[in-house]
Structures are given as C-alpha cells and as structure tokens.
Design a protein around this motif. Structure first.
Motif, PDB file in Angstrom:
ATOM      1  N   LEU A  27       0.814  -1.213   0.000  1.00 26.42           N
ATOM      2  CA  LEU A  27       0.000   0.000   0.000  1.00 26.42           C
ATOM      3  C   LEU A  27       0.850   1.267   0.000  1.00 26.42           C
ATOM      4  O   LEU A  27       0.415   2.297  -0.493  1.00 26.42           O
ATOM      5  N   ARG A  28       2.047   1.194   0.531  1.00 26.92           N
ATOM      6  CA  ARG A  28       2.952   2.349   0.437  1.00 26.92           C
ATOM      7  C   ARG A  28       3.336   2.585  -1.027  1.00 26.92           C
ATOM      8  O   ARG A  28       3.407   3.717  -1.493  1.00 26.92           O
ATOM      9  N   LYS A  29       3.573   1.503  -1.754  1.00 29.11           N
ATOM     10  CA  LYS A  29       3.928   1.615  -3.169  1.00 29.11           C
ATOM     11  C   LYS A  29       2.762   2.175  -3.983  1.00 29.11           C
ATOM     12  O   LYS A  29       2.952   3.025  -4.850  1.00 29.11           O
ATOM     13  N   VAL A  30       1.563   1.688  -3.696  1.00 26.98           N
ATOM     14  CA  VAL A  30       0.371   2.182  -4.392  1.00 26.98           C
ATOM     15  C   VAL A  30       0.188   3.673  -4.112  1.00 26.98           C
ATOM     16  O   VAL A  30      -0.053   4.464  -5.028  1.00 26.98           O
ATOM     17  N   ASP A  31       0.331   4.050  -2.855  1.00 26.88           N
ATOM     18  CA  ASP A  31       0.158   5.457  -2.473  1.00 26.88           C
ATOM     19  C   ASP A  31       1.192   6.356  -3.141  1.00 26.88           C
ATOM     20  O   ASP A  31       0.896   7.497  -3.497  1.00 26.88           O
ATOM     21  N   LYS A  32       2.384   5.833  -3.339  1.00 28.21           N
ATOM     22  CA  LYS A  32       3.452   6.611  -3.953  1.00 28.21           C
ATOM     23  C   LYS A  32       3.187   6.872  -5.439  1.00 28.21           C
ATOM     24  O   LYS A  32       3.508   7.937  -5.958  1.00 28.21           O
ATOM     25  N   HIS A  33       2.556   5.919  -6.112  1.00 28.55           N
ATOM     26  CA  HIS A  33       2.425   5.997  -7.569  1.00 28.55           C
ATOM     27  C   HIS A  33       1.039   6.399  -8.072  1.00 28.55           C
ATOM     28  O   HIS A  33       0.892   6.727  -9.249  1.00 28.55           O
ATOM     29  N   ILE A  34       0.015   6.348  -7.223  1.00 33.80           N
ATOM     30  CA  ILE A  34      -1.333   6.684  -7.672  1.00 33.80           C
ATOM     31  C   ILE A  34      -1.863   7.868  -6.871  1.00 33.80           C
ATOM     32  O   ILE A  34      -1.883   7.843  -5.647  1.00 33.80           O
ATOM     33  N   ASP A  35      -2.304   8.877  -7.581  1.00 29.13           N
ATOM     34  CA  ASP A  35      -2.931  10.041  -6.957  1.00 29.13           C
ATOM     35  C   ASP A  35      -4.443   9.856  -7.025  1.00 29.13           C
ATOM     36  O   ASP A  35      -5.032   9.879  -8.104  1.00 29.13           O
ATOM     37  N   PHE A  36      -5.075   9.664  -5.878  1.00 23.68           N
ATOM     38  CA  PHE A  36      -6.503   9.381  -5.824  1.00 23.68           C
ATOM     39  C   PHE A  36      -7.366  10.642  -5.747  1.00 23.68           C
ATOM     40  O   PHE A  36      -8.571  10.556  -5.575  1.00 23.68           O
ATOM     41  N   SER A  37      -6.775  11.799  -5.881  1.00 22.43           N
ATOM     42  CA  SER A  37      -7.544  13.042  -5.744  1.00 22.43           C
ATOM     43  C   SER A  37      -8.584  13.223  -6.842  1.00 22.43           C
ATOM     44  O   SER A  37      -9.547  13.972  -6.663  1.00 22.43           O
ATOM     45  N   PHE A  38      -8.432  12.524  -7.961  1.00 22.81           N
ATOM     46  CA  PHE A  38      -9.404  12.644  -9.049  1.00 22.81           C
ATOM     47  C   PHE A  38     -10.791  12.158  -8.641  1.00 22.81           C
ATOM     48  O   PHE A  38     -11.793  12.569  -9.220  1.00 22.81           O
ATOM     49  N   ILE A  39     -10.859  11.306  -7.638  1.00 20.52           N
ATOM     50  CA  ILE A  39     -12.141  10.740  -7.210  1.00 20.52           C
ATOM     51  C   ILE A  39     -13.067  11.832  -6.697  1.00 20.52           C
ATOM     52  O   ILE A  39     -14.260  11.835  -6.998  1.00 20.52           O
ATOM     53  N   THR A  40     -12.533  12.763  -5.947  1.00 16.37           N
ATOM     54  CA  THR A  40     -13.349  13.856  -5.412  1.00 16.37           C
ATOM     55  C   THR A  40     -14.004  14.643  -6.540  1.00 16.37           C
ATOM     56  O   THR A  40     -15.189  14.968  -6.474  1.00 16.37           O
ATOM     57  N   ASP A  41     -13.256  14.940  -7.589  1.00 10.76           N
ATOM     58  CA  ASP A  41     -13.812  15.675  -8.730  1.00 10.76           C
ATOM     59  C   ASP A  41     -14.893  14.868  -9.449  1.00 10.76           C
ATOM     60  O   ASP A  41     -15.889  15.426  -9.905  1.00 10.76           O
ATOM     61  N   LYS A  42     -14.702  13.564  -9.548  1.00 11.31           N
ATOM     62  CA  LYS A  42     -15.678  12.704 -10.231  1.00 11.31           C
ATOM     63  C   LYS A  42     -17.009  12.622  -9.494  1.00 11.31           C
ATOM     64  O   LYS A  42     -18.063  12.546 -10.118  1.00 11.31           O
ATOM     65  N   VAL A  43     -16.970  12.597  -8.161  1.00 11.36           N
ATOM     66  CA  VAL A  43     -18.202  12.396  -7.390  1.00 11.36           C
ATOM     67  C   VAL A  43     -18.825  13.694  -6.883  1.00 11.36           C
ATOM     68  O   VAL A  43     -19.941  13.672  -6.353  1.00 11.36           O
ATOM     69  N   ARG A  44     -18.157  14.821  -7.057  1.00 13.81           N
ATOM     70  CA  ARG A  44     -18.675  16.090  -6.553  1.00 13.81           C
ATOM     71  C   ARG A  44     -20.117  16.376  -7.003  1.00 13.81           C
ATOM     72  O   ARG A  44     -20.949  16.789  -6.192  1.00 13.81           O
ATOM     73  N   PRO A  45     -20.482  16.139  -8.265  1.00 12.98           N
ATOM     74  CA  PRO A  45     -21.861  16.420  -8.689  1.00 12.98           C
ATOM     75  C   PRO A  45     -22.913  15.526  -8.012  1.00 12.98           C
ATOM     76  O   PRO A  45     -24.100  15.839  -8.028  1.00 12.98           O
ATOM     77  N   LEU A  46     -22.479  14.445  -7.410  1.00 12.49           N
ATOM     78  CA  LEU A  46     -23.407  13.512  -6.774  1.00 12.49           C
ATOM     79  C   LEU A  46     -23.747  13.888  -5.334  1.00 12.49           C
ATOM     80  O   LEU A  46     -24.614  13.271  -4.723  1.00 12.49           O
ATOM     81  N   TYR A  47     -23.053  14.867  -4.790  1.00 17.55           N
ATOM     82  CA  TYR A  47     -23.258  15.289  -3.405  1.00 17.55           C
ATOM     83  C   TYR A  47     -23.872  16.682  -3.367  1.00 17.55           C
ATOM     84  O   TYR A  47     -23.529  17.543  -4.159  1.00 17.55           O
ATOM     85  N   CYS A  48     -24.764  16.907  -2.418  1.00 21.95           N
ATOM     86  CA  CYS A  48     -25.373  18.218  -2.220  1.00 21.95           C
ATOM     87  C   CYS A  48     -24.432  19.059  -1.349  1.00 21.95           C
ATOM     88  O   CYS A  48     -23.960  18.610  -0.315  1.00 21.95           O
ATOM     89  N   GLU A  49     -24.177  20.270  -1.770  1.00 20.15           N
ATOM     90  CA  GLU A  49     -23.243  21.140  -1.053  1.00 20.15           C
ATOM     91  C   GLU A  49     -23.834  21.744   0.224  1.00 20.15           C
ATOM     92  O   GLU A  49     -23.111  22.043   1.160  1.00 20.15           O
ATOM     93  N   ASN A  50     -25.142  21.944   0.276  1.00 17.66           N
ATOM     94  CA  ASN A  50     -25.712  22.694   1.398  1.00 17.66           C
ATOM     95  C   ASN A  50     -26.846  21.978   2.119  1.00 17.66           C
ATOM     96  O   ASN A  50     -27.597  22.600   2.852  1.00 17.66           O
ATOM     97  N   ASN A  51     -27.017  20.691   1.896  1.00 20.94           N
ATOM     98  CA  ASN A  51     -28.115  19.983   2.525  1.00 20.94           C
ATOM     99  C   ASN A  51     -27.665  18.572   2.891  1.00 20.94           C
ATOM    100  O   ASN A  51     -26.882  17.959   2.189  1.00 20.94           O
ATOM    101  N   GLY A  52     -28.162  18.063   4.001  1.00 23.79           N
ATOM    102  CA  GLY A  52     -27.843  16.704   4.413  1.00 23.79           C
ATOM    103  C   GLY A  52     -26.684  16.643   5.383  1.00 23.79           C
ATOM    104  O   GLY A  52     -26.076  17.645   5.748  1.00 23.79           O
ATOM    105  N   ARG A  53     -26.414  15.428   5.816  1.00 27.91           N
ATOM    106  CA  ARG A  53     -25.319  15.218   6.764  1.00 27.91           C
ATOM    107  C   ARG A  53     -23.979  15.225   6.046  1.00 27.91           C
ATOM    108  O   ARG A  53     -23.899  14.903   4.866  1.00 27.91           O
ATOM    109  N   PRO A  54     -22.928  15.569   6.766  1.00 26.55           N
ATOM    110  CA  PRO A  54     -21.593  15.522   6.162  1.00 26.55           C
ATOM    111  C   PRO A  54     -21.257  14.089   5.743  1.00 26.55           C
ATOM    112  O   PRO A  54     -21.594  13.129   6.434  1.00 26.55           O
ATOM    113  N   SER A  55     -20.599  13.955   4.618  1.00 25.71           N
ATOM    114  CA  SER A  55     -20.301  12.622   4.091  1.00 25.71           C
ATOM    115  C   SER A  55     -18.935  12.139   4.571  1.00 25.71           C
ATOM    116  O   SER A  55     -18.105  12.909   5.037  1.00 25.71           O
ATOM    117  N   ILE A  56     -18.733  10.843   4.421  1.00 23.59           N
ATOM    118  CA  ILE A  56     -17.406  10.278   4.597  1.00 23.59           C
ATOM    119  C   ILE A  56     -16.643  10.605   3.327  1.00 23.59           C
ATOM    120  O   ILE A  56     -17.201  10.588   2.231  1.00 23.59           O
TER     121      ILE A  56
END
Length: 91
Positions: A27-56
């Motif tokens: 997992l250290r090797k995976v973390d070193k070579h893969i940037d997972f930040s793209f996931i946040t951009d992909k799922v952003r439209p699926l979450y409400c910004e101002n309503n509901g409970r905070p997400s994981i």
C-alpha cells in the motif's frame, strides 16, 4: 508492580502509524504511484453542497474498496473489521 486487568487504562501511548507499516508494504507503493484526488472531482456532482449530513470522504471509501480487492476481502463488513484491527496503512 503487579496490576489487575480489571482497572481501566489510565495511561496514554503515542504511536506513529508510519512506524507500524513496513517500508516495502504494497500500500505504500500504491500510495506513492497513484494520486486518488481525481475521485473527489468525479463524485462532486453527486453530493449536495448545502443539505444533508456531512459525508465520509469518497477517497477513503474508494481506498477501502481498493484494499478489499487487493487483499481478496469480499465482505464489506470483514473489510471494515480488517482495516480497523490491522491498521492497513491509513492513506
């Protein structure tokens, strides 16, 4: 000094997660070579910004499923337990 286990723990121990995981862990090797930040951009439209409970954090959820796939853990309940018990490198 002999103590009974019936007493509650009153002492703290500081543990660095980085020291618990070997340097050559997969997992250290995976973390070193893969940037997972793209996931946040992909799922952003699926979450409400101002309503509901905070997400994981979706990145954490994705990484959990990724760990399950890498280590052959098929049950989500078992996966959650394994991650909690074994401290499988918290990214």
């Amino acid at each position: 000094m002999l103590r009974s286990n019936k007493e509650k723990q009153n002492e703290l121990e500081f543990v660095c997660i980085e020291e618990l995981v070997p340097e050559d862990h997969l997992l250290r090797k995976v973390d070193k070579h893969i940037d997972f930040s793209f996931i946040t951009d992909k799922v952003r439209p699926l979450y409400c910004e101002n309503n509901g409970r905070p997400s994981i954090d979706p990145v954490v959820l994705f990484k959990m499923m990724f760990i399950g796939y890498l280590f052959g853990i098929r049950s989500e309940r078992q996966l959650e337990k394994e991650i909690r018990v074994n401290v499988a490198y918290r990214w």
